[in-house]
Design an enzyme around this catalytic site. Structure first.
Site, PDB file in Angstrom:
ATOM      1  N   LYS A 122       0.867  -1.195   0.000  1.00 53.27           N
ATOM      2  CA  LYS A 122       0.000   0.000   0.000  1.00 53.27           C
ATOM      3  C   LYS A 122       0.895   1.233   0.000  1.00 53.27           C
ATOM      4  O   LYS A 122       1.777   1.376   0.857  1.00 53.27           O
ATOM      5  CB  LYS A 122      -0.900  -0.012   1.240  1.00 53.27           C
ATOM      6  CG  LYS A 122      -2.069   0.918   1.156  1.00 53.27           C
ATOM      7  CD  LYS A 122      -3.129   0.449   0.169  1.00 53.27           C
ATOM      8  CE  LYS A 122      -4.279  -0.271   0.867  1.00 53.27           C
ATOM      9  NZ  LYS A 122      -5.144  -0.988  -0.096  1.00 53.27           N
ATOM     10  N   THR A 151      -2.496  -5.815   0.597  1.00 55.37           N
ATOM     11  CA  THR A 151      -2.000  -4.444   0.779  1.00 55.37           C
ATOM     12  C   THR A 151      -2.778  -3.763   1.907  1.00 55.37           C
ATOM     13  O   THR A 151      -2.245  -2.919   2.623  1.00 55.37           O
ATOM     14  CB  THR A 151      -2.134  -3.610  -0.512  1.00 55.37           C
ATOM     15  OG1 THR A 151      -3.519  -3.438  -0.827  1.00 55.37           O
ATOM     16  CG2 THR A 151      -1.415  -4.252  -1.678  1.00 55.37           C
ATOM     17  N   ASP A 152      -4.031  -4.157   2.063  1.00 59.11           N
ATOM     18  CA  ASP A 152      -4.842  -3.583   3.137  1.00 59.11           C
ATOM     19  C   ASP A 152      -4.219  -3.888   4.506  1.00 59.11           C
ATOM     20  O   ASP A 152      -4.227  -3.046   5.405  1.00 59.11           O
ATOM     21  CB  ASP A 152      -6.262  -4.153   3.055  1.00 59.11           C
ATOM     22  CG  ASP A 152      -7.209  -3.422   3.979  1.00 59.11           C
ATOM     23  OD1 ASP A 152      -7.444  -2.221   3.757  1.00 59.11           O
ATOM     24  OD2 ASP A 152      -7.676  -4.038   4.961  1.00 59.11           O
ATOM     25  N   PHE A 167     -16.808  19.496  16.849  1.00 57.04           N
ATOM     26  CA  PHE A 167     -17.838  19.773  15.841  1.00 57.04           C
ATOM     27  C   PHE A 167     -19.029  18.876  16.138  1.00 57.04           C
ATOM     28  O   PHE A 167     -18.975  17.662  15.965  1.00 57.04           O
ATOM     29  CB  PHE A 167     -17.312  19.520  14.421  1.00 57.04           C
ATOM     30  CG  PHE A 167     -18.289  19.912  13.343  1.00 57.04           C
ATOM     31  CD1 PHE A 167     -18.643  21.237  13.146  1.00 57.04           C
ATOM     32  CD2 PHE A 167     -18.876  18.954  12.530  1.00 57.04           C
ATOM     33  CE1 PHE A 167     -19.556  21.613  12.159  1.00 57.04           C
ATOM     34  CE2 PHE A 167     -19.796  19.314  11.538  1.00 57.04           C
ATOM     35  CZ  PHE A 167     -20.124  20.647  11.369  1.00 57.04           C
ATOM     36  N   ARG A 218     -11.047  16.869  18.136  1.00 55.45           N
ATOM     37  CA  ARG A 218     -10.566  16.470  16.808  1.00 55.45           C
ATOM     38  C   ARG A 218      -9.388  17.343  16.414  1.00 55.45           C
ATOM     39  O   ARG A 218      -9.124  18.374  17.031  1.00 55.45           O
ATOM     40  CB  ARG A 218     -11.694  16.592  15.762  1.00 55.45           C
ATOM     41  CG  ARG A 218     -12.142  18.017  15.519  1.00 55.45           C
ATOM     42  CD  ARG A 218     -13.159  18.162  14.382  1.00 55.45           C
ATOM     43  NE  ARG A 218     -13.416  19.566  14.114  1.00 55.45           N
ATOM     44  CZ  ARG A 218     -14.119  20.023  13.088  1.00 55.45           C
ATOM     45  NH1 ARG A 218     -14.672  19.190  12.239  1.00 55.45           N
ATOM     46  NH2 ARG A 218     -14.291  21.321  12.910  1.00 55.45           N
ATOM     47  N   GLN A 257     -15.797  27.307  10.445  1.00 50.30           N
ATOM     48  CA  GLN A 257     -16.448  28.587  10.153  1.00 50.30           C
ATOM     49  C   GLN A 257     -16.176  29.588  11.284  1.00 50.30           C
ATOM     50  O   GLN A 257     -15.883  30.762  11.044  1.00 50.30           O
ATOM     51  CB  GLN A 257     -17.958  28.387   9.997  1.00 50.30           C
ATOM     52  CG  GLN A 257     -18.391  27.665   8.744  1.00 50.30           C
ATOM     53  CD  GLN A 257     -18.464  26.147   8.875  1.00 50.30           C
ATOM     54  OE1 GLN A 257     -17.702  25.537   9.624  1.00 50.30           O
ATOM     55  NE2 GLN A 257     -19.381  25.521   8.138  1.00 50.30           N
ATOM     56  N   ASN A 262     -10.932  22.301   4.796  1.00 57.99           N
ATOM     57  CA  ASN A 262     -10.862  21.539   6.037  1.00 57.99           C
ATOM     58  C   ASN A 262     -10.086  20.261   5.743  1.00 57.99           C
ATOM     59  O   ASN A 262     -10.605  19.335   5.121  1.00 57.99           O
ATOM     60  CB  ASN A 262     -12.291  21.216   6.511  1.00 57.99           C
ATOM     61  CG  ASN A 262     -12.328  20.718   7.933  1.00 57.99           C
ATOM     62  OD1 ASN A 262     -11.276  20.465   8.527  1.00 57.99           O
ATOM     63  ND2 ASN A 262     -13.515  20.573   8.484  1.00 57.99           N
ATOM     64  N   HIS A 292      -9.199  17.098   6.502  1.00 54.68           N
ATOM     65  CA  HIS A 292      -9.765  16.151   7.460  1.00 54.68           C
ATOM     66  C   HIS A 292      -8.730  15.145   7.956  1.00 54.68           C
ATOM     67  O   HIS A 292      -7.932  14.616   7.187  1.00 54.68           O
ATOM     68  CB  HIS A 292     -10.923  15.378   6.819  1.00 54.68           C
ATOM     69  CG  HIS A 292     -12.049  16.258   6.374  1.00 54.68           C
ATOM     70  ND1 HIS A 292     -12.773  17.044   7.252  1.00 54.68           N
ATOM     71  CD2 HIS A 292     -12.572  16.496   5.151  1.00 54.68           C
ATOM     72  CE1 HIS A 292     -13.696  17.710   6.580  1.00 54.68           C
ATOM     73  NE2 HIS A 292     -13.597  17.403   5.302  1.00 54.68           N
TER      74      HIS A 292
END
Ligand code: URC
Length: 306
Positions: free
Chosen positions: A13, A61-62, A164, A181, A229, A255, A257
């Site tokens: 991967k 690969t995972d 959030f 987060r 925001q 954003n 993530h």
């Protein structure tokens, strides 16, 4: 019997984006971050996998991806080299059919954002200079001079102090509420000056730029955020509060993530430590904040990408 020869081959991967947070100090408030792009390539007895479809020798690969994230939790990331050595040794020593493993690591490095109100604990700006921008429009008929300064590609991260929740939920909503987060964005900012044409030659543009940049970074670092925001508004307002010649601020904030990796299947608890840094798709939060009574002039139609 095939007439063709399967020569060099490898698989794994590639580009596992990982952010590892280590909390230090008695209260865990001092954060160290490691931000990596890790690629795995395995070499070994994979002839049958290619020729007959027998996957008996194939470590998915995972699995190599999961191993990268689990190792970050179990062993930490002391350095790109040390982390790569651990992984390479693991693949070769745990599976007899794997004879060689190549781990490629790119590390994105970060500086701490200096914050006047507290020690530099969990706010970071990505190393490497941002691009400074300026757009000047001068009208011969009116004699009006309009200066819009700006910057782009200034990447920042708060590794905590971001939540959030409380958002609308409809039948398509799957997003979980987040109470702690990572908040990360690559800032594109533009700000319009009220400097009159007559004073433009004496104005210290470099000093102004440094001030605006500093206030935006401080506001990003100091704002306990309930949404990007809200952070956008705080950054723009901070500039307007401290820079009297700035009339208007426009921010485009993708954003960036970071998703918590589920380590439960490997018997590991992820205490907000190991994140998958996604590059696409991304939320894009954009807005203009200006002084009351001022007509906004900065274009709102630009195409911004993360
Ligand atoms: O700060 C955020 N604002 C949003 O509007 C939003 N939407 C989303 O899915 N995550 C977030 N985060």
């Amino acid at each position: 019997m095939s007439k063709h020869v399967l020569a060099q081959n490898q698989y794994g991967k590639a580009e596992n984006r990982i952010v590892k947070i280590t909390r230090q100090g008695n209260d865990g408030a001092w954060h160290e971050i490691r931000d990596l792009n890790v690629s795995v390539a395995l070499r070994g007895e994979f002839r049958a996998v290619h020729h007959t479809g027998d996957n008996g020798n194939c470590l998915p690969t995972d699995t190599t991806k999961n191993t990268v994230y689990a190792f970050a939790k179990e062993h930490g990331v002391a350095s790109p080299e040390a982390f790569g050595i651990l992984l390479a040794r693991h693949f070769v020593s745990s599976q007899p059919v794997i004879h060689e493993a190549q781990i490629r690591v790119e590390e994105f490095t970060w500086d701490r954002i200096p914050v006047p109100t507290r020690p530099e604990q969990h706010s970071f700006v990505r190393k490497g200079q941002e691009v400074r921008t300026a757009q000047i429009t001068y009208s011969g008929s009116t004699g009006q001079l309009q200066v819009v300064s700006g910057l782009k590609e200034l990447t920042v991260m708060n590794s905590t102090n971001s939540e959030f929740h409380g958002f609308i939920k409809d039948r398509y909503t799957t997003l979980q509420e987040a109470y702690d987060r990572i908040l990360a964005t690559k800032v594109t900012a533009r700000w319009a000056h009220s400097v009159a044409a007559a004073g433009a030659d004496d104005f210290d543009w470099d000093r102004s730029y440094t001030q605006v940049r500093r206030h935006m970074l401080e506001a990003f670092a100091e704002t306990y955020s309930y949404s990007l925001q809200q952070t956008l508004n705080a950054m723009a307002e901070r500039v307007l509060d401290h820079c009297p010649t700035v009339n208007e601020v426009r921010l485009n904030l993708p954003n960036k993530h970071h998703f918590l990796v589920d380590l439960e299947p490997f018997g590991l608890k992820n205490d907000n430590e190991v994140y998958y840094a996604a590059d696409r798709m991304y939320g894009l939060i954009e807005g203009t904040v200006h002084r009351d009574g001022v007509q906004p002039v900065i274009a709102t139609s630009d195409w911004i990408t993360a």
